[in-house]
Design a protein around this motif. Structure first.
Motif, mmCIF file in Angstrom:
data_model
loop_
_atom_site.group_PDB
_atom_site.id
_atom_site.type_symbol
_atom_site.label_atom_id
_atom_site.label_comp_id
_atom_site.label_asym_id
_atom_site.label_seq_id
_atom_site.Cartn_x
_atom_site.Cartn_y
_atom_site.Cartn_z
ATOM 1 N N ASP A 30 -8.901 6.405 -3.611
ATOM 2 C CA ASP A 30 -7.767 6.103 -2.731
ATOM 3 C C ASP A 30 -8.186 5.133 -1.624
ATOM 4 O OD1 ASP A 30 -6.105 7.838 -4.187
ATOM 5 O OD2 ASP A 30 -6.509 9.520 -2.825
ATOM 6 N N TYR A 31 -9.362 5.372 -1.027
ATOM 7 C CA TYR A 31 -9.842 4.475 0.033
ATOM 8 C C TYR A 31 -10.116 3.083 -0.522
ATOM 9 C CZ TYR A 31 -10.256 8.416 3.245
ATOM 10 O OH TYR A 31 -9.991 9.492 4.055
ATOM 11 N N GLN A 32 -10.631 3.004 -1.737
ATOM 12 C CA GLN A 32 -10.849 1.700 -2.372
ATOM 13 C C GLN A 32 -9.514 0.991 -2.604
ATOM 14 O OE1 GLN A 32 -13.091 2.711 -5.869
ATOM 15 N NE2 GLN A 32 -15.036 2.765 -4.772
ATOM 16 N N GLU A 33 -8.503 1.748 -3.005
ATOM 17 C CA GLU A 33 -7.170 1.184 -3.210
ATOM 18 C C GLU A 33 -6.607 0.643 -1.898
ATOM 19 O OE1 GLU A 33 -2.757 2.824 -4.424
ATOM 20 O OE2 GLU A 33 -4.483 3.754 -5.393
ATOM 21 N N VAL A 34 -6.812 1.376 -0.809
ATOM 22 C CA VAL A 34 -6.356 0.913 0.505
ATOM 23 C C VAL A 34 -7.051 -0.407 0.851
ATOM 24 C CG1 VAL A 34 -6.398 1.382 2.989
ATOM 25 C CG2 VAL A 34 -5.736 3.188 1.391
ATOM 26 N N GLY A 35 -8.355 -0.487 0.641
ATOM 27 C CA GLY A 35 -9.081 -1.727 0.916
ATOM 28 C C GLY A 35 -8.556 -2.895 0.103
ATOM 29 N N ARG A 36 -8.297 -2.658 -1.171
ATOM 30 C CA ARG A 36 -7.740 -3.696 -2.047
ATOM 31 C C ARG A 36 -6.368 -4.140 -1.531
ATOM 32 N NH1 ARG A 36 -5.694 -1.178 -6.964
ATOM 33 N NH2 ARG A 36 -3.880 -1.041 -5.623
ATOM 34 N N CYS A 47 0.824 -1.215 0.000
ATOM 35 C CA CYS A 47 0.000 0.000 0.000
ATOM 36 C C CYS A 47 0.857 1.263 0.000
ATOM 37 C CB CYS A 47 -0.916 -0.010 1.221
ATOM 38 S SG CYS A 47 -2.026 1.398 1.329
ATOM 39 N N ARG A 48 0.684 2.067 -1.014
ATOM 40 C CA ARG A 48 1.494 3.290 -1.123
ATOM 41 C C ARG A 48 1.116 4.341 -0.070
ATOM 42 N NH1 ARG A 48 -0.788 7.374 -5.104
ATOM 43 N NH2 ARG A 48 -2.919 6.690 -5.486
ATOM 44 N N PHE A 49 -0.028 4.196 0.566
ATOM 45 C CA PHE A 49 -0.467 5.158 1.571
ATOM 46 C C PHE A 49 -0.081 4.755 2.993
ATOM 47 C CE2 PHE A 49 -3.741 5.482 -1.822
ATOM 48 C CZ PHE A 49 -3.438 6.764 -2.251
ATOM 49 N N PHE A 50 0.437 3.529 3.151
ATOM 50 C CA PHE A 50 0.721 3.001 4.486
ATOM 51 C C PHE A 50 2.010 3.594 5.034
ATOM 52 C CE2 PHE A 50 2.108 -0.132 7.590
ATOM 53 C CZ PHE A 50 0.940 -0.319 8.297
ATOM 54 N N ASN A 51 1.980 3.966 6.317
ATOM 55 C CA ASN A 51 3.144 4.554 6.973
ATOM 56 C C ASN A 51 3.517 3.688 8.170
ATOM 57 O OD1 ASN A 51 4.961 6.112 8.506
ATOM 58 N ND2 ASN A 51 4.072 8.012 7.734
ATOM 59 N N MET A 52 4.548 2.887 8.015
ATOM 60 C CA MET A 52 4.990 1.976 9.077
ATOM 61 C C MET A 52 5.472 2.742 10.311
ATOM 62 S SD MET A 52 5.228 -1.343 9.331
ATOM 63 C CE MET A 52 6.046 -2.623 10.241
ATOM 64 N N GLN A 53 5.993 3.945 10.129
ATOM 65 C CA GLN A 53 6.510 4.723 11.255
ATOM 66 C C GLN A 53 5.411 5.178 12.210
ATOM 67 O OE1 GLN A 53 8.613 7.697 9.029
ATOM 68 N NE2 GLN A 53 10.540 6.587 9.211
#
Length: 128
Positions: A99-105, A40-46
């Motif tokens: 973008d939210y749909q992409e996060v769900g996918r 996920c390009r929106f995910f922030n592990m930090q």
């Protein structure tokens, strides 16, 4: 939460587990988030936290972890304010419904990887 991006809250077992070594037991809660980070390009592990927070003993994630022994128990948070650096100037911008749909996918794809033994072992090696 006032944080931006997509991130998770998870739980760790302070005892370290008895079936696997203590270092591996401490890394296991970070496997799914690491997979989500890769997907996920929106995910922030930090922004992720992996400890019991004061006052959260009754939340579903902590109850599932501590009372039902579900070790892969997470709260996934997605900001309504968008990503911290999701546009060219680094100031961030609001997420769209796409973008939210992409996060769900991407969450579903990471879950599929999470149930692959080989993918879990590969991610553990990357984390250690």
């Amino acid at each position: 939460s006032i944080k931006r991006d997509v991130f998770v809250y998870g739980c760790t077992d302070s005892e370290g587990g008895s079936v696997v070594s203590r270092p591996t037991a401490q890394l296991m809660p970070k496997v799914f988030p690491a997979m989500l980070h890769a997907a996920c390009r929106f995910f922030n592990m930090q922004h992720c936290k992996f400890h019991h927070q004061a006052g959260k003993d009754a939340c579903g994630r902590v109850v599932a972890f501590s009372e039902l022994n579900i070790k892969a128990s997470y709260t996934i948070e997605t900001s309504f304010y968008g990503g911290a650096a999701s546009d060219d100037d680094g100031q961030g911008c609001a997420y769209t419904s796409r973008d939210y749909q992409e996060v769900g996918r991407d969450v579903v794809r990471a879950m599929q990887d999470f149930f692959s033994h080989a993918a879990v072992l590969r991610t553990l090696r990357q984390l250690s």
